[in-house]
Design a protein around this motif. Structure first.
Motif, PDB file in Angstrom:
ATOM      1  N   GLN A  23      40.453  42.526  52.161  1.00  0.00           N
ATOM      2  CA  GLN A  23      40.282  42.612  50.613  1.00  0.00           C
ATOM      3  C   GLN A  23      41.473  42.726  50.015  1.00  0.00           C
ATOM      4  N   PRO A  24      41.488  42.785  48.823  1.00  0.00           N
ATOM      5  CA  PRO A  24      42.653  42.685  47.988  1.00  0.00           C
ATOM      6  C   PRO A  24      43.250  44.230  47.869  1.00  0.00           C
ATOM      7  N   GLN A  25      44.589  44.476  47.271  1.00  0.00           N
ATOM      8  CA  GLN A  25      45.250  45.782  47.883  1.00  0.00           C
ATOM      9  C   GLN A  25      44.553  46.845  47.211  1.00  0.00           C
ATOM     10  N   ALA A  34      47.785  38.024  36.661  1.00  0.00           N
ATOM     11  CA  ALA A  34      46.750  38.224  37.424  1.00  0.00           C
ATOM     12  C   ALA A  34      46.278  37.193  38.358  1.00  0.00           C
ATOM     13  N   PHE A  35      45.721  37.623  39.367  1.00  0.00           N
ATOM     14  CA  PHE A  35      44.769  36.853  40.393  1.00  0.00           C
ATOM     15  C   PHE A  35      43.351  37.302  40.362  1.00  0.00           C
ATOM     16  N   GLN A  36      42.517  35.775  40.581  1.00  0.00           N
ATOM     17  CA  GLN A  36      41.399  36.062  40.629  1.00  0.00           C
ATOM     18  C   GLN A  36      40.524  36.124  41.792  1.00  0.00           C
ATOM     19  N   TYR A  37      39.975  36.922  42.395  1.00  0.00           N
ATOM     20  CA  TYR A  37      39.571  37.082  43.902  1.00  0.00           C
ATOM     21  C   TYR A  37      37.951  36.786  43.870  1.00  0.00           C
ATOM     22  N   PHE A  38      37.546  35.999  44.950  1.00  0.00           N
ATOM     23  CA  PHE A  38      36.123  35.397  45.103  1.00  0.00           C
ATOM     24  C   PHE A  38      35.688  35.763  46.502  1.00  0.00           C
ATOM     25  N   THR A  39      34.632  36.445  46.495  1.00  0.00           N
ATOM     26  CA  THR A  39      34.048  37.074  48.023  1.00  0.00           C
ATOM     27  C   THR A  39      32.659  36.547  48.006  1.00  0.00           C
ATOM     28  N   SER A  40      32.173  35.875  49.108  1.00  0.00           N
ATOM     29  CA  SER A  40      30.959  35.699  49.235  1.00  0.00           C
ATOM     30  C   SER A  40      30.144  37.013  49.774  1.00  0.00           C
ATOM     31  N   THR A  41      28.867  37.054  49.306  1.00  0.00           N
ATOM     32  CA  THR A  41      28.207  37.905  49.504  1.00  0.00           C
ATOM     33  C   THR A  41      26.344  37.476  49.684  1.00  0.00           C
ATOM     34  N   GLU A  56      36.577  38.805  41.003  1.00  0.00           N
ATOM     35  CA  GLU A  56      37.285  40.126  40.175  1.00  0.00           C
ATOM     36  C   GLU A  56      38.497  39.660  39.735  1.00  0.00           C
ATOM     37  N   THR A  57      39.047  40.021  38.764  1.00  0.00           N
ATOM     38  CA  THR A  57      40.432  39.989  38.403  1.00  0.00           C
ATOM     39  C   THR A  57      41.530  40.980  38.547  1.00  0.00           C
ATOM     40  N   ARG A  58      42.333  40.897  39.094  1.00  0.00           N
ATOM     41  CA  ARG A  58      43.151  42.038  39.571  1.00  0.00           C
ATOM     42  C   ARG A  58      44.656  41.582  39.310  1.00  0.00           C
ATOM     43  N   LEU A  59      45.404  42.679  38.908  1.00  0.00           N
ATOM     44  CA  LEU A  59      46.803  42.358  39.002  1.00  0.00           C
ATOM     45  C   LEU A  59      47.704  42.294  40.144  1.00  0.00           C
ATOM     46  N   SER A  60      47.049  43.045  41.241  1.00  0.00           N
ATOM     47  CA  SER A  60      47.521  43.189  42.744  1.00  0.00           C
ATOM     48  C   SER A  60      47.314  41.772  43.474  1.00  0.00           C
ATOM     49  N   GLY A  61      48.432  41.747  44.259  1.00  0.00           N
ATOM     50  CA  GLY A  61      48.241  40.506  45.166  1.00  0.00           C
ATOM     51  C   GLY A  61      47.623  41.078  46.416  1.00  0.00           C
ATOM     52  N   PRO A  62      47.360  40.137  47.345  1.00  0.00           N
ATOM     53  CA  PRO A  62      46.343  40.243  48.426  1.00  0.00           C
ATOM     54  C   PRO A  62      47.192  41.137  49.326  1.00  0.00           C
TER      55      PRO A  62
END
Length: 280
Positions: free
Chosen positions: A54-56, A97-104, A42-48
């Motif tokens: 999870q992201p902000q 932007a930041f890209q977030y990667f989460t394992s499911t 997921e790509t988001r503008l907010s930082g962690p």
């Protein structure tokens, strides 16, 4: 939870990160290489959030759904905070932007790399000391690490041209950085308390190190010789104190000059330094 990672390769290294179920890692746009199918992106503008999860935006969304207490005020504060972060990154020339990667659904794998041939390093933050890095050094970090921008002050920025803006990492967890060429580790305390280096050679240093920029020599004959023919321009970076410093053996400017020369477009000539036409 410590980030499980392995740095592989030689001339152009990459970091292979193993994510536990529910664990999140984020990176700057453009540093992602590959992932397994069970890792969401997921790509988001907010930082962690730095709170360990999870992201902000995800956390704020959950809070807003919990009632009207946060309501529009909470959403407005979040939007203003995100806008400030994005503005700082834009001013610093960083990715917006930041890209977030989460394992499911089990353990997942993600690969990251820098943008130049060179080394990578995983730094472990224990919450007691921050780390600072030059622009573009950041590759990826787990969500418990806060990414920020540190301004060194007008005098340093104007006199040095580099070092006015630094990346700052705080919190607990793993952050992965990259540099060009080979890394050189040193402590200024082992060299009388201070080292002077090319401004393009600094990769990262821990909190407690004083970073500045000084002119190369005075306005005299030798100072002019250093600036015009020395290849260093008018300034050097100074690192003082007792702490870890990471330098790189290859600077972006020297790489760019070598490529231009190989293409027959070298405009620097024999003088280098002050008269370099490098626009970077």
């Amino acid at each position: 939870m410590t980030l499980q990672q392995e740095i592989v390769g030689n001339a152009m290294q990459m970091a292979v990160v193993s994510l536990q179920p529910g664990q999140t890692v984020y990176c700057e746009a453009g540093k992602f290489l590959f992932k397994t199918a069970n890792v969401t992106m997921e790509t988001r503008l907010s930082g962690p959030s730095g709170g360990g999860g999870q992201p902000q935006a995800g956390a704020a969304g959950a809070g807003g759904a919990g009632g009207t207490g946060g309501g529009m005020g909470g959403m407005l504060r979040q939007a203003m905070g995100t806008a400030m972060q994005v503005g700082q990154r834009a001013l610093a020339g960083e990715s917006l932007a930041f890209q977030y990667f989460t394992s499911t659904g089990g353990e997942g794998t993600v690969g990251f790399a820098g943008v130049l041939p060179g080394e990578m390093r995983a730094l472990e933050l224990d919450g007691t000391r921050a780390w600072f890095a030059e622009k573009d050094a950041f590759v990826a970090a787990e969500s418990t690490v806060e990414f920020g921008i540190a301004f060194q002050g007008g005098r340093t920025g104007r006199s040095g041209g580099e070092g006015f803006v630094l990346e700052k990492f705080t919190g607990r967890g793993t952050v992965i950085i990259a540099g060009a060429g080979n890394f050189i580790d040193l402590n200024p305390a082992d060299f009388g308390g201070r080292v002077d280096v090319d401004t393009g050679c600094v990769v990262a240093f821990e909190e407690g190190i004083q970073y500045g920029v000084q002119r190369v020599g005075g306005l005299n004959r030798q100072g002019v010789m250093n600036a015009v023919f020395g290849g260093e321009g008018l300034s050097l970076a100074t690192l003082e104190g007792n702490g870890s410093v990471i330098l790189q053996s290859l600077t972006i400017e020297s790489l760019a000059n070598a490529l231009r020369k190989a293409q027959g477009g070298d405009k620097q000539g024999p003088t280098g330094g002050l008269f370099s036409t490098n626009a970077g």
